[in-house]
Write a protein that holds these residues in place. Sequence first.
Motif, PDB file in Angstrom:
ATOM      1  N   ASN A   1      -5.901   2.966  -1.852  1.00 10.79           N
ATOM      2  CA  ASN A   1      -6.506   3.628  -0.895  1.00 10.79           C
ATOM      3  C   ASN A   1      -5.996   3.430   0.481  1.00 10.79           C
ATOM      4  OD1 ASN A   1      -8.250   4.752  -2.971  1.00 10.79           O
ATOM      5  ND2 ASN A   1     -10.009   3.272  -2.596  1.00 10.79           N
TER       6      ASN A   1
ATOM      7  N   LEU B   1      -3.312  -6.761   2.304  1.00 14.04           N
ATOM      8  CA  LEU B   1      -3.649  -6.354   0.667  1.00 14.04           C
ATOM      9  C   LEU B   1      -2.697  -6.676  -0.452  1.00 14.04           C
ATOM     10  CD1 LEU B   1      -5.558  -2.960   1.516  1.00 14.04           C
ATOM     11  CD2 LEU B   1      -6.716  -5.149   0.711  1.00 14.04           C
TER      12      LEU B   1
ATOM     13  N   SER C   1      -0.199  -4.583   5.855  1.00 12.00           N
ATOM     14  CA  SER C   1      -1.701  -4.805   5.454  1.00 12.00           C
ATOM     15  C   SER C   1      -1.571  -6.256   4.532  1.00 12.00           C
ATOM     16  CB  SER C   1      -2.129  -3.880   4.511  1.00 12.00           C
ATOM     17  OG  SER C   1      -3.421  -4.446   3.873  1.00 12.00           O
TER      18      SER C   1
ATOM     19  N   ASN D   1      -7.037   1.794   3.150  1.00 16.27           N
ATOM     20  CA  ASN D   1      -7.991   2.365   4.133  1.00 16.27           C
ATOM     21  C   ASN D   1      -8.383   1.150   5.052  1.00 16.27           C
ATOM     22  OD1 ASN D   1      -8.586   4.752   3.145  1.00 16.27           O
ATOM     23  ND2 ASN D   1     -10.217   4.215   1.805  1.00 16.27           N
ATOM     24  N   GLU D   2      -7.623  -0.198   4.624  1.00 17.55           N
ATOM     25  CA  GLU D   2      -7.701  -1.226   5.272  1.00 17.55           C
ATOM     26  C   GLU D   2      -6.753  -1.732   6.202  1.00 17.55           C
ATOM     27  OE1 GLU D   2      -9.728  -4.373   3.337  1.00 17.55           O
ATOM     28  OE2 GLU D   2     -10.038  -3.098   1.610  1.00 17.55           O
TER      29      GLU D   2
ATOM     30  N   LYS E   1      -7.906  -1.494  -5.569  1.00 17.41           N
ATOM     31  CA  LYS E   1      -8.629  -0.400  -4.915  1.00 17.41           C
ATOM     32  C   LYS E   1      -8.072  -0.180  -3.613  1.00 17.41           C
ATOM     33  CE  LYS E   1     -12.966   1.731  -4.128  1.00 17.41           C
ATOM     34  NZ  LYS E   1     -14.745   1.625  -4.209  1.00 17.41           N
ATOM     35  N   GLY E   2      -8.058  -1.362  -2.666  1.00 14.48           N
ATOM     36  CA  GLY E   2      -7.753  -1.387  -1.400  1.00 14.48           C
ATOM     37  C   GLY E   2      -6.248  -0.934  -1.164  1.00 14.48           C
TER      38      GLY E   2
ATOM     39  N   ASN F   1      -6.118  -6.592  -5.066  1.00 15.59           N
ATOM     40  CA  ASN F   1      -7.194  -5.783  -4.813  1.00 15.59           C
ATOM     41  C   ASN F   1      -6.511  -4.252  -5.153  1.00 15.59           C
ATOM     42  OD1 ASN F   1      -8.813  -4.234  -3.442  1.00 15.59           O
ATOM     43  ND2 ASN F   1      -9.198  -5.895  -1.636  1.00 15.59           N
TER      44      ASN F   1
ATOM     45  N   THR G   1       0.823  -1.286  -0.063  1.00 15.84           N
ATOM     46  CA  THR G   1      -0.047   0.060  -0.181  1.00 15.84           C
ATOM     47  C   THR G   1       0.839   1.279  -0.165  1.00 15.84           C
ATOM     48  OG1 THR G   1       0.024   0.296   2.271  1.00 15.84           O
ATOM     49  CG2 THR G   1      -1.929  -1.276   1.543  1.00 15.84           C
TER      50      THR G   1
END
Length: 287
Positions: free
Chosen positions: A279, A269, A267, A281-282, A275-276, A273, A210
Motif C-alpha cells: 500500500n 517496510l 521506507s 502508506n507509511e 500490506k504496508g 509487512n 514498496t
Amino acid sequence: MQVSDDKIKLFEEKEVRKEWSEEEQDWYVSIVDVIGVLTDQSTQRNASTYWAVMKKRLIEEGADQLLTNCKQLKLKAADGKKYSTDVANTKEILRIIQSVPSPKAEPFKVWLAQLGKERIDEVADPEIAIDRAFQTYLQKGYSEKWINQRIKTMEVRKDLTDEWQRSGVRESKDFATLTDIMTKEWSGKTTRDYKNFKGLKKENLRDHMTNMELVLNMLAEVSATELSKDNDPFGMQESAVIAKEGGSVAKDARESYEKRSGKKIVSPLNAKNLKGLQNNNEGGDES
C-alpha cells in the motif's frame, strides 16, 4: 550479485537447494545436498562430514583449484534458518559428482541438464520465466499490482547490466559497485545501509521495496541505461559517472514528491509487512 530467493528442489525425495545467479547466468547448487543424495547420507551432518573428508582428498590429488572455484551462499536449512553453505556452479558441481563413486551420479546429471533446459526455455520464451516469477510471488502473498511492478524492474535491470557489459564492465563486484553508487545517489543510502534500514541481510533488496521505492529505483536504472547509450562510456570509471547521473534523475523525482506530499519514500517496510509494503502508506526516514 543479484540472485533469486532460495528454492528447494526435490530430487529422489531429498532436498537439493539451488540459487540462480542473474549476472553469471548459472545455477549454484548446495554441495552438501548433492553429496547427501549421491551417498545416501541419513542426515545433513553426515553429508557435511563426507564433504569435509572429500575436500581433503581433492587437495591431496591436486584438485584444490576446484575448491577455490566454489563459494559460499546463505541457504535455508531444515530448521528454517539460513547458514553459509558451500555451493558450486553447474560446471564445478559436475566435476564434484565425477569424484563421488555412486550409481546415482548419472540421474543427477540428468537433473542438472533439466535445470539448464528450463533456463534455455525461459530465454527462448521469456513469458515462461515471467509466469514462474509471478506465481512464486503470489505464493509469498504479494499483490498482483506489486508483482507486475517487480517484474518490470527485472526487465529494466537486465537492460542496464547489458549496457554495462557493452561498456566494458564485466565483474560482478563492479556491477555491485555501480549499483551502490546509483542507489546512494537517489535514496541517500548505500545498498548495505538500505538493507540494514529494512532489517535485511542477504535478501534481495528489491523484493522488500514498496511500490514507490521500486518505481524510483527503476527510474534510476532506466535513466542510467539511456544516458549510457547516449554518452557511450568505456570502463568502470566512466560508467560510474553515468550511474550517479541516473541516480540523480530519480533523486530529483523523490525530492519533488516528498516536498509535495510531505511523505518520505525510503521506507523501513519489508516483506514481513506485506500490506504496508504494497500500500506504501507509511513513510520512511529522512534520507
